[in-house]
Design a protein around this motif. Structure first.
Motif, PDB file in Angstrom:
ATOM      1  N   THR B  67       0.780  -1.183   0.040  1.00 35.25           N
ATOM      2  CA  THR B  67       0.159   0.044  -0.127  1.00 35.25           C
ATOM      3  C   THR B  67       0.868   1.339  -0.092  1.00 35.25           C
ATOM      4  OG1 THR B  67      -0.165  -0.158   2.432  1.00 35.25           O
ATOM      5  CG2 THR B  67      -2.042  -0.921   0.867  1.00 35.25           C
ATOM      6  N   ALA B  84      -5.848   3.573  -1.676  1.00 37.32           N
ATOM      7  CA  ALA B  84      -5.279   2.014  -1.842  1.00 37.32           C
ATOM      8  C   ALA B  84      -5.859   1.122  -0.976  1.00 37.32           C
ATOM      9  CB  ALA B  84      -3.932   2.085  -1.062  1.00 37.32           C
ATOM     10  N   GLN B  85      -6.764   1.570  -0.081  1.00 35.36           N
ATOM     11  CA  GLN B  85      -7.614   0.604   0.667  1.00 35.36           C
ATOM     12  C   GLN B  85      -8.755  -0.094  -0.256  1.00 35.36           C
ATOM     13  OE1 GLN B  85      -7.216   0.289   3.892  1.00 35.36           O
ATOM     14  NE2 GLN B  85      -8.540  -1.346   3.985  1.00 35.36           N
ATOM     15  N   PHE B  88      -6.926  -2.297  -2.166  1.00 41.26           N
ATOM     16  CA  PHE B  88      -6.729  -3.595  -1.740  1.00 41.26           C
ATOM     17  C   PHE B  88      -8.001  -4.441  -1.466  1.00 41.26           C
ATOM     18  CE2 PHE B  88      -7.069  -4.929   2.784  1.00 41.26           C
ATOM     19  CZ  PHE B  88      -6.531  -6.163   2.840  1.00 41.26           C
ATOM     20  N   THR B 149     -12.802   4.135  -2.528  1.00 36.82           N
ATOM     21  CA  THR B 149     -12.782   2.995  -1.220  1.00 36.82           C
ATOM     22  C   THR B 149     -14.105   2.835  -0.406  1.00 36.82           C
ATOM     23  OG1 THR B 149     -10.599   3.914  -0.810  1.00 36.82           O
ATOM     24  CG2 THR B 149     -11.695   2.818   1.119  1.00 36.82           C
ATOM     25  N   ALA B 251      -1.500  -2.233  -4.915  1.00 39.98           N
ATOM     26  CA  ALA B 251      -2.476  -2.261  -3.709  1.00 39.98           C
ATOM     27  C   ALA B 251      -3.192  -3.420  -3.938  1.00 39.98           C
ATOM     28  CB  ALA B 251      -3.243  -1.100  -3.635  1.00 39.98           C
ATOM     29  N   GLY B 275      -4.647   1.291   4.279  1.00 42.04           N
ATOM     30  CA  GLY B 275      -4.466   2.107   3.050  1.00 42.04           C
ATOM     31  C   GLY B 275      -3.940   3.276   3.705  1.00 42.04           C
ATOM     32  N   SER B 276      -4.570   3.867   4.758  1.00 43.35           N
ATOM     33  CA  SER B 276      -4.083   5.128   5.097  1.00 43.35           C
ATOM     34  C   SER B 276      -2.644   4.973   5.874  1.00 43.35           C
ATOM     35  CB  SER B 276      -5.118   5.722   6.092  1.00 43.35           C
ATOM     36  OG  SER B 276      -5.472   4.734   7.246  1.00 43.35           O
TER      37      SER B 276
END
Lengths: 304, 358
Positions: B67, B84-85, B88, B149, B251, B275-276
């Motif tokens: 990520t 990215a979350q 993913f 997301t 990701a 993600g964060s």
């Protein structure tokens, strides 16, 4: 139907406060990307203040204080130190989430039953609230909602009819010129972000004090980002964001309504949950004629 | 020479920032009427007493490498991929579906290969949409990526409730995948799996792409000055799309390492903050792909500290402490970056002054 529209107004209140906060700060050249965290810390502050003192006014004050404090940190890093706004915002959003969860535990331990506070009472405006239909929707709301709607003309007036508003807008279009005119751009931006933070804190407190009566760490669930988006979609004007918030308030109210009504397990109620977010993307992609403040997101560094 | 000096400075300033951040956050434990030094000592001795716990550091670091690369890659093109979350999750959905479908029916190596490719494609699909929105309509990419997301999350919830739900139909989770589809454990007695090696290889690959290829040069050129790059004949819009495609793919691969390597099933709110954290790690590493490996291991370590502390008997430290620590550390690193640039500028001025006088 009346109930749905009533809820639309209710749910659009915090979005309105948040997006007006963004209008001010972004007109000034600073995106408050910590808005999600400011909402959350406001929600938490409002809950703690109200729970401990049994006084919603103190709760709201604490929420505003918390929001302002977080925005002060944000302004220090992005305005004074001139760091990346998106990145700083992400860091502070995580910080706020951890902070609220941690101090919730510090203050309340592990409660055996959910901690509940009374939500704000409905203030019926005399005479006006007796008008059928409209009276129930518009004039039987709580105090924060009325404040939010008064804020629209007020912020329009400040932004477009006062010299302060001119300074704020110029700082987002041509900071060099503002600086040449002898105005301290850094200070102006810092203070504007503080005002945005206080509005954001108030917006956050609406979720705990005005609506749910409880605090959970996922209470905001991206609504800070939606307020952020509405500011873009409303073309950075107070009246523009008013329309935006009503649309999103309706989506929010609809989503809660359908979740309550739907019983069939195969009905994709997730579509409704995703509606506000999908709406944001669709509208962001569709609108290409935005009038973005010229130096939005670019830190101002005085050359010396 | 100058470049080596800067990377040394970055490491120096960031290390100090991390230490200060850790001191502040452990100091906060005093609010719980706990002696911070005592608790840190107990936590560390517990972690290092057990091979399993040390292994957990690398287990936690694995998805974070992916990520953080997903953020760092677009960051080089001056784009912000904060979704990215969602990418993913898209990868996770692909990984679990394929593993459930093919697990035990095709050879393990082939299966893992298929799963990796599909998950990367699933992540790239989500990322690519963001890139196209940016390229075609000049949409604000971090807003769109943030919102994507939530949408992928809703899709995942729906699938977990319907098509992918476990046979018992009790919880919102999938059935466990069969052991034939697991990533192999590389250190016995721990949960460290081959996904870690793949993550490191991915980081090296990203470094090569960004630093040694024409594509990487173009991406960096767009990141430094979009208009100049365009004048130089680079198709910036294409670069936007490619950057987001690759970032999404990276990701997405984290989904495989988490599904086939660790959890062996997909559940609701699965790894909801990697993600964060990836963004924080990328910033700590100054978006350097190799730096992302080490910064991810550091964050993995913080994560293990947090969970171990939460499990210590006789204390009631919430697991949310991890987020608090990581938030504080990130903020300190950002402030340190500002200081470093400021001090660098000052030193530069000093040098010029001296040079002028000599």
């Amino acid at each position: 139907m009346t109930n749905l529209l009533y809820r639309t107004i209710l749910m659009s209140t915090p979005l309105l406060l948040g997006s007006v906060a963004e209008v001010f700060s972004e007109r000034c050249g600073v995106m408050v990307c910590a808005i999600e965290g400011i909402f959350l810390i406001g929600a938490w502050g409002g809950f703690v203040g109200t729970y401990l003192t049994h006084n919603a006014f103190i709760g709201i004050m604490l929420a505003i204080l918390c929001g302002t404090a977080l925005s002060a940190l944000y302004a220090f890093v992005t305005v004074t130190l001139g760091q990346q706004q998106v990145v700083t915002g992400t860091a502070l959003n995580i910080l706020a989430a951890g902070f609220c969860a941690f101090f919730q535990r510090v203050i309340f331990g592990v409660p055996t039953s959910p901690l509940v506070i009374d939500t704000l009472p409905i203030l019926r405006i005399p005479i006006l609230s007796n008008i059928p239909f409209i009276g129930t929707i518009l004039f039987s709301q709580n105090i924060i909602t009325y404040l939010a709607y008064l804020l629209i003309p007020l912020s329009y007036y400040v932004l477009f009819k006062t010299s302060l508003g001119l300074k704020i807008r110029s700082a987002g279009e041509n900071p060099v010129a503002v600086d040449t005119a002898g105005i301290n751009v850094t200070k102006l931006r810092f203070l504007t972000v503080l005002v945005a933070g206080s509005l954001g804190g108030l917006a956050g407190s609406f979720y705990t004090i005005g609506y749910v009566g409880m605090f959970t760490t996922n209470i905001i669930g991206g609504r800070g980002w939606i307020a952020f988006a509405i500011c873009f979609l409303g073309n950075w004007t107070p009246y523009g964001v008013l329309f935006g918030t009503l649309a999103f308030g309706l989506a929010d109210a609809l989503s809660i309504y359908i979740q309550a009504v739907s019983t069939s397990s195969y009905f994709p109620r997730e579509i409704v949950i995703a509606l506000p977010y999908a709406l944001t993307i669709i509208l962001t992609v569709m609108r290409s004629n935005l009038r973005v403040p010229a130096v939005l997101g670019i830190p101002y560094k005085k050359d010396n | 020479m100058a470049e080596r000096n800067t990377s040394f400075n970055i490491i120096l300033y960031n290390s100090v920032a991390v230490i200060i951040g850790l001191l502040i956050s452990t100091g906060l434990l005093a609010f719980m009427k706990i002696n911070p030094f005592d608790i840190v000592a107990r936590t560390l001795s517990k972690i290092f007493a057990d091979k399993y716990n040390i292994g957990e550091i690398f287990v936690k670091a694995t998805p974070l490498i992916f990520t953080s690369l997903a953020f760092a890659f677009t960051y080089k093109a001056n784009l912000f991929n904060i979704g990215a979350q969602g990418q993913f999750y898209a990868g996770s959905i692909a990984a679990v579906s394929l593993s459930l479908l093919l697990g035990g029916r095709v050879p393990r190596v082939l299966l893992i290969l298929i799963v990796f490719i599909t998950s990367a494609l699933a992540g790239a699909l989500v990322g690519g949409c963001i890139g196209i929105a940016k390229a075609k309509r000049n949409a604000n990419e971090f807003l769109v990526s943030m919102m994507s997301t939530y949408i992928v999350n809703a899709v995942m919830d729906y699938l977990l409730r319907t098509a992918l739900q476990e046979t018992k139909a009790e919880y919102m989770q999938t059935d466990a995948i069969v052991p034939q589809s697991y990533l192999s454990i590389i250190i016995p007695g721990t949960r460290v799996h081959s996904g870690f090696i793949i993550a490191v290889l991915a980081a090296i690959a990203v470094w090569i792409i960004l630093d040694k290829t024409i594509l990487g040069f173009r991406i960096r050129a767009v990141g430094m000055n979009k208009h100049a790059a365009e004048l130089g004949g680079i198709n910036t819009k294409l670069i936007f799309v490619i950057s987001f495609l690759i970032a999404g793919g990276l990701a997405g691969m984290a989904g495989v390492t988490e599904i086939n390597g660790v959890q062996h099933m997909l559940l609701r709110n699965f790894n909801s903050s990697i993600g964060s954290f990836g963004i924080g790690i990328a910033i700590l590493a100054n978006a350097n792909p190799i730096g992302c490996i080490f910064a991810s291991i550091l964050f993995g370590f913080l994560n293990v500290i947090g969970t171990t502390m939460g499990r210590l008997p006789g204390t009631a430290i919430p697991a949310s402490l991890v987020e608090l620590i990581e938030g504080i550390v990130m903020t300190c690193v950002i402030i340190a970056t500002a200081l470093r640039v400021y001090m660098g500028g000052k030193a530069e001025k000093q040098r010029m002054k001296e040079g002028g006088e000599a």
